[in-house]
Scaffold this motif. Sequence first.
Motif, mmCIF file in Angstrom:
data_model
loop_
_atom_site.group_PDB
_atom_site.id
_atom_site.type_symbol
_atom_site.label_atom_id
_atom_site.label_comp_id
_atom_site.label_asym_id
_atom_site.label_seq_id
_atom_site.Cartn_x
_atom_site.Cartn_y
_atom_site.Cartn_z
ATOM 1 N N ARG A 16 0.616 -1.003 -0.182
ATOM 2 C CA ARG A 16 0.045 -0.211 0.096
ATOM 3 C C ARG A 16 1.163 1.510 -0.241
ATOM 4 O O ARG A 16 1.411 0.818 1.103
ATOM 5 N N ARG B 71 0.583 -1.137 -5.366
ATOM 6 C CA ARG B 71 -0.596 -0.197 -5.495
ATOM 7 C C ARG B 71 -0.887 0.797 -5.701
ATOM 8 O O ARG B 71 -0.035 1.338 -4.424
ATOM 9 N N ARG C 251 -11.210 8.676 -4.490
ATOM 10 C CA ARG C 251 -10.436 7.847 -3.869
ATOM 11 C C ARG C 251 -10.294 6.914 -4.536
ATOM 12 O O ARG C 251 -10.514 6.457 -6.413
ATOM 13 N N MET D 54 -7.652 -4.949 -8.448
ATOM 14 C CA MET D 54 -8.065 -5.237 -6.931
ATOM 15 C C MET D 54 -9.360 -5.272 -7.657
ATOM 16 O O MET D 54 -9.603 -4.616 -8.436
ATOM 17 N N GLY E 266 -9.810 -7.285 -3.418
ATOM 18 C CA GLY E 266 -9.649 -6.712 -1.827
ATOM 19 C C GLY E 266 -10.714 -6.733 -1.138
ATOM 20 O O GLY E 266 -11.992 -5.935 -1.637
ATOM 21 N N ASN F 152 -11.962 -6.395 1.675
ATOM 22 C CA ASN F 152 -12.406 -5.126 2.479
ATOM 23 C C ASN F 152 -13.432 -4.263 2.474
ATOM 24 O O ASN F 152 -14.290 -4.292 2.649
ATOM 25 N N ARG G 193 -17.097 -0.256 6.596
ATOM 26 C CA ARG G 193 -15.759 -1.016 7.767
ATOM 27 C C ARG G 193 -15.405 0.094 8.415
ATOM 28 O O ARG G 193 -14.732 -1.011 9.702
ATOM 29 N N GLY H 42 -6.841 -8.444 1.245
ATOM 30 C CA GLY H 42 -7.700 -8.514 2.051
ATOM 31 C C GLY H 42 -7.868 -8.890 2.929
ATOM 32 O O GLY H 42 -6.398 -9.927 2.864
HETATM 33 C C1 PEP Z 1 -9.140 -4.376 0.451
HETATM 34 O O1 PEP Z 1 -9.675 -2.863 0.413
HETATM 35 O O2 PEP Z 1 -9.499 -5.026 0.610
HETATM 36 C C2 PEP Z 1 -7.773 -4.128 0.223
HETATM 37 C C3 PEP Z 1 -7.107 -4.963 1.200
HETATM 38 O O3 PEP Z 1 -7.376 -2.643 0.713
HETATM 39 P P1 PEP Z 1 -7.121 -1.208 1.768
HETATM 40 O O4 PEP Z 1 -7.808 -2.286 2.665
HETATM 41 O O5 PEP Z 1 -6.200 -0.912 1.612
HETATM 42 O O6 PEP Z 1 -9.150 -0.608 1.358
#
Ligand code: PEP
Length: 867
Positions: A557, A613, A666, A738, A761, A763, A774, A828
Amino acid sequence: IKYVYDFSEGSSDMKALLGGKGANLAQMVKEGLAVPPGFTVTTEACLRYLEEGREFVQSLWIDVETALERLESQTGRTFGSGPEPLLVSVRSGAPISMPGMMDTILNLGLNDDTRSALAEMVGDDRFAWDSYRRFIQMFGNVVKGVPSERFESILEEVRRNKGVALDHQLDAEALASLVKRYLSLYEEVTGETFPSDPWIQLREAVEAVFDSWNTARAKTYRKIHGIDDSMGTAVNVVAMVYGNLGGDSGTGVCFSRNPADGEKKLYGEFLVNAQGEDVVAGIRTPQPIGELTRVMPEIFEELKATADRLERRFKDMQDIEFTVERGKLYILQTRTGKRSAEAAVRIAVEMEKEGLIDRNEALGRISPEQVERLLHSQIDPNCVPDVISRGLPASPGAAVGRIVFDPDEAVAMAEKGESVVLVRPETTPDDIHGLYAAKGILTSRGGMTSHAAVVARGLGKPCVSGAEDVSIDLEGGRLLTEDREFVKGDFITVDGSTGRVIAGEVPLSLPSISDELNTVLDWADEAADLQVWANGDTPEDAKRARSFGAKGIGLCRTEHMFMAEDRFPVMQRMVVAESLEERQEALDDLRAMQVEDFVGIFREMDGLPVIVRLLDPPLHEFLPKIPELDKRIVEADSAGYDTSKLRKMKSRAESLREVNPMLGFRGCRLGIVYPEIYGMQIRAIFDAMSSLPDVNLKVEIMMPLVQTKGEMALLREMVDSIASEYPQASLSYLVGTMIELPRAALRAAELAEDAEFFSFGTNDLTQTCLGLSRDDVESKFMKEYVDKGIFPISPFHVLDRDGVGELMAIAFERGRKARPDISIGICGEHGGDPKSVAFCHSLGLNYVSCSPFRVPVARMAAGWAAL
Ligand code: PEP
Ligand code: MG
């Protein structure tokens, strides 16, 4: 249907019907080992009883009576009368071992007459009274719920009156008076006279064992350990043998290998002149088993040979209960021993080496959760701890927390986010919720097989037991050593690996991975279909990831690089810039810094893939919050400083402010609107690559938050055209995306036209698929949802297979179809969760990528998934 089996009729593969204990006892009889004779009432009988109630016992009873007759003729004793009265123990035994959860009654069959007969038979009046009072206490407590404390306080009083410290110092007369008082206590609490008919005793005891399947604590245990509620328990009725017949008798518990560290050596403890309950309940602190070589050398040898034999028969480490009656060894029980994670690894590796089990079997014996435990904290070896006491190293690892004496309070404090250490004289199954909530456990009494020790090892919590030189004043809420006092809320550290109890908070460090664990993890890699990569943003992360066995970096990241202290101001300059020239100036400075980072990471990962990324978070995250800026402006103003820069920053922060930043400006949207930002990052990557001619580079550039083909095509074009600025035609790289938005998952086929790899990804994909923020839900209402059973667990911890998982399956299928050689992974947080890893395996992903510390857990999970 046959509901009653003699031990001689069963075998170890009948666990579902006979329970673990009954099946193993039967097997031992088969093997010709000295087991006291007995029989088992089946789990099927339990289930019918729970359904139909007392009625059913009528029909069951004929079988029990004939079984007991056989027992009488086998032992030459009679049930309910002299001259040689037959006494039995009644013990529960579920198909899966549930230590401390179900109840045992010893010496059943005693009444005033058989007590006298027993005294005659063994020539020991004191012993007969002692057996009788134990029986009344256990029967009263287990069958009728008379509180143990009521019995204990009478016992305490009698001891005090006699001026003795220990139970076995009470003489026959004192015990006789104790029996009288116990009988009237029984009557007072239950409103019934104590049943003197042994048949009624037996019947009520059997029913009580059946009923105990549904007690709250048994249910809690099953819930915590995911054990099926519909199995029921068997009941074992076993002829009593006596460990309290004098100096040549005794009782103990032993493991065929050390359950704390796995060493191949008989391990355990025993008490001379005692009954089994004394060991398990932690009432007297027993002697280590090695002492047996001195006290009863032949028994030690026989026990050792027996343990070996049982281990070879059951192909696993055994937990054995034994009694010595006047110089003869009896095995009362054997079962697979619970063990610490450390021991599990060592035992599996050594048994594989010994040829006892094969590699897959060995691998299957160590769960990913146990691997996780092995990565538990240890006390930093560089610190000099203030040791206040030493107890037994009952369950390894170190824990720091505030002292709490009450299990309910432990739960309450843990819910508030406090780390607590539960401190008790000893623990009982009623304390289980407190053990669960605590970070660590300390008891002042009890051995390595006490309740606290067994449960803590199962839960992977550090535990020090039997720290006898501390005294615990529950009423006053104090923990006392000879010269110091600690109260509730004080910090304490327990080191379950060494038995040390330490004042205050001690720095903890992560342990390194043992050779045995490395062996097991290598086996897991061999078995696994998917690889384990790591998420890492710095050269240090990369190094750690590699040392833990990661096969690549699945997510770097890049924004994390900008968070470093020296970079933050430069990043802010870039964000605040009003013109392209101004922004470019800041970007040029950032580029130099990024190059440095990439060089470090690429070098560490020589030969392995690295996915970089590009910038993802909204830009306002790099600026102070507006109220804070207001405050700084006022302060600067009143101190007479120029505030124009701060005002400029504020107005930029205002213009960047978003109502829902997670779904705002973003991800790749930044790179599309400000191509100079992504341009800088892409150039930094290529700069770094160009400067490393000797490194085997496998660089992949990943776009965040992509959802349309238009975005992907434009970004791919951006990378390729920048690459063409570089002279080396050999600059090889991949461009991918992603998958973290539902639309991206659905449109995977067209994204795959430009993307050479996908990384889920999860998350963001969880957040957007479920519409759950989240950053907010965990603290606000997730707990409620889990408590109400709407989610089994937070979908941010364990992947939601039905929803998010289906999107992944769709993306996987469509992506692979469009580009058959496309590499697909996950980065994630779920990439480090064993259950989610198992799902990724079933989808057919190429790799999971998780935090470096979780890499060993994920490797194990990947291996397990493939077994
Ligand atoms: C995700 O969204 O799963 C991811 C790995 O990216 P970030 O947590 O940095 O948004
Ligand atoms: Mg994301």
